[in-house]
Structures are given as C-alpha cells and as structure tokens.
Design a protein around this motif. Sequence first.
Motif, short mmCIF file in Angstrom:
data_model
loop_
_atom_site.label_atom_id
_atom_site.label_comp_id
_atom_site.label_asym_id
_atom_site.label_seq_id
_atom_site.Cartn_x
_atom_site.Cartn_y
_atom_site.Cartn_z
N ASN A 5 0.77 -1.29 0.01
CA ASN A 5 -0.23 0.19 -0.10
C ASN A 5 0.96 0.84 -0.13
OD1 ASN A 5 -2.77 -1.38 0.07
ND2 ASN A 5 -2.75 -1.36 2.32
N VAL A 6 2.02 1.23 0.94
CA VAL A 6 2.39 3.06 1.07
C VAL A 6 3.25 3.05 -0.80
CG1 VAL A 6 5.17 3.69 1.73
CG2 VAL A 6 3.23 2.31 3.08
N PHE A 7 3.90 2.20 -0.84
CA PHE A 7 4.66 1.73 -2.44
C PHE A 7 3.34 2.28 -3.29
CE2 PHE A 7 5.10 0.13 -6.74
CZ PHE A 7 6.55 1.65 -6.67
N GLY A 8 2.43 2.14 -3.89
CA GLY A 8 1.72 1.91 -4.66
C GLY A 8 0.61 4.29 -4.29
N PHE A 9 0.63 3.99 -2.77
CA PHE A 9 0.44 5.49 -3.10
C PHE A 9 1.16 6.24 -3.43
CE2 PHE A 9 -2.81 3.92 0.55
CZ PHE A 9 -3.80 4.22 0.12
N LEU A 10 2.37 6.27 -2.96
CA LEU A 10 3.66 7.05 -3.27
C LEU A 10 3.74 7.13 -4.73
CD1 LEU A 10 5.93 8.13 -2.53
CD2 LEU A 10 7.28 6.58 -2.62
N PHE A 11 3.46 5.84 -5.69
CA PHE A 11 3.82 5.97 -6.95
C PHE A 11 2.56 6.30 -7.37
CE2 PHE A 11 1.93 3.73 -11.24
CZ PHE A 11 3.50 3.41 -11.75
N VAL A 12 0.90 6.53 -6.96
CA VAL A 12 -0.16 7.62 -7.28
C VAL A 12 -0.02 8.94 -7.54
CG1 VAL A 12 -1.99 7.79 -7.37
CG2 VAL A 12 -1.96 5.92 -7.64
N ALA A 13 0.69 9.23 -6.14
CA ALA A 13 1.17 10.51 -6.00
C ALA A 13 2.51 11.03 -7.12
CB ALA A 13 1.90 10.45 -4.45
N ILE A 14 2.88 10.28 -7.18
CA ILE A 14 4.53 10.98 -7.70
C ILE A 14 3.83 10.59 -9.33
CG2 ILE A 14 6.64 10.26 -8.77
CD1 ILE A 14 7.20 9.44 -6.12
N ALA A 15 2.79 10.00 -9.89
CA ALA A 15 2.82 9.75 -11.61
C ALA A 15 1.76 11.06 -11.28
CB ALA A 15 1.81 8.70 -11.49
N PHE A 16 1.09 12.01 -9.75
CA PHE A 16 -0.27 12.01 -10.76
C PHE A 16 0.56 13.54 -10.55
CE2 PHE A 16 -2.76 15.70 -8.46
CZ PHE A 16 -4.04 15.68 -8.99
N ALA A 17 1.82 14.03 -10.00
CA ALA A 17 2.43 14.84 -9.87
C ALA A 17 3.32 15.50 -11.46
CB ALA A 17 3.62 14.81 -9.27
N ILE A 18 3.91 14.02 -11.92
CA ILE A 18 4.44 13.97 -12.89
C ILE A 18 2.83 14.28 -14.34
CG2 ILE A 18 5.04 12.62 -15.49
CD1 ILE A 18 6.92 11.59 -12.40
N MET A 19 2.30 13.93 -14.54
CA MET A 19 1.22 14.19 -15.17
C MET A 19 0.68 15.33 -14.88
SD MET A 19 -2.67 13.97 -15.13
CE MET A 19 -2.87 14.20 -13.35
N PHE A 20 0.81 16.55 -13.85
CA PHE A 20 0.47 17.55 -13.69
C PHE A 20 1.64 18.55 -14.63
CE2 PHE A 20 -1.23 21.28 -11.85
CZ PHE A 20 -2.27 20.83 -11.78
N LEU A 21 2.67 17.83 -14.27
CA LEU A 21 4.21 19.39 -15.37
C LEU A 21 4.01 18.70 -16.52
CD1 LEU A 21 6.59 18.13 -12.46
CD2 LEU A 21 5.72 20.28 -13.16
N THR A 22 3.58 17.46 -17.58
CA THR A 22 4.07 17.53 -18.01
C THR A 22 2.31 18.21 -19.31
OG1 THR A 22 4.39 14.82 -18.28
CG2 THR A 22 3.72 15.17 -20.22
N ASP A 23 0.86 18.04 -18.34
CA ASP A 23 -0.09 18.96 -19.06
C ASP A 23 0.46 20.38 -19.24
OD1 ASP A 23 -2.63 19.01 -19.81
OD2 ASP A 23 -3.14 20.37 -18.03
#
Length: 90
Positions: A5-23
Amino acid sequence: MLFNNVFGFLFVAIAFAIMFLTDSFTTLWAASFIKDDNRGLYIWDIIISILGIILGIFLLLSPALSMISLSFMIAVLFMTFGIEMIVHSF
C-alpha cells in the motif's frame, strides 16, 4: 501497487505530479500557436500553465502532501481543465 500500500500510494502521488507537470508544459508549448490569433487566450494559457507548473513541482517535492490531498487536487485539476476548455470554446 496491489500488495504494498505504501508503494502504491507513493507511486500514484508521483505519477499524478508528473502528469500535472507534463500537461502544464504541453499547454505552455501549445500557447505559442495561439499567440497571434487571440492575445487574451494566450495570456490565460500562460497564467494557468505557470500555476500548474508551480503546483506540479510542489506536488513532486512533497509526495506525502500529494497523497493526502490527491482527491482535492484531482477536483482542482478537472475544474481548471473545464474552465480552460470553456474559454477555448469562445
């Protein structure tokens, strides 16, 4: 992601930040194409893109805060995109 769960939450948070930056970078790049046609829309796109870049960097530097406020950030992201698309339609 499924079993840790910790890895999953961290992965989703970082992926969301990268998606936000890319957009935000994509919107900033695309704003150069409308520079000559509509000056007001160009300024609006630049402002929204810069705010998105600042928010994306903040989310990338603080994934714990991103995990806590992920649902709120998704709502803000969709609201920002919706307003931007309404402005683009006119």
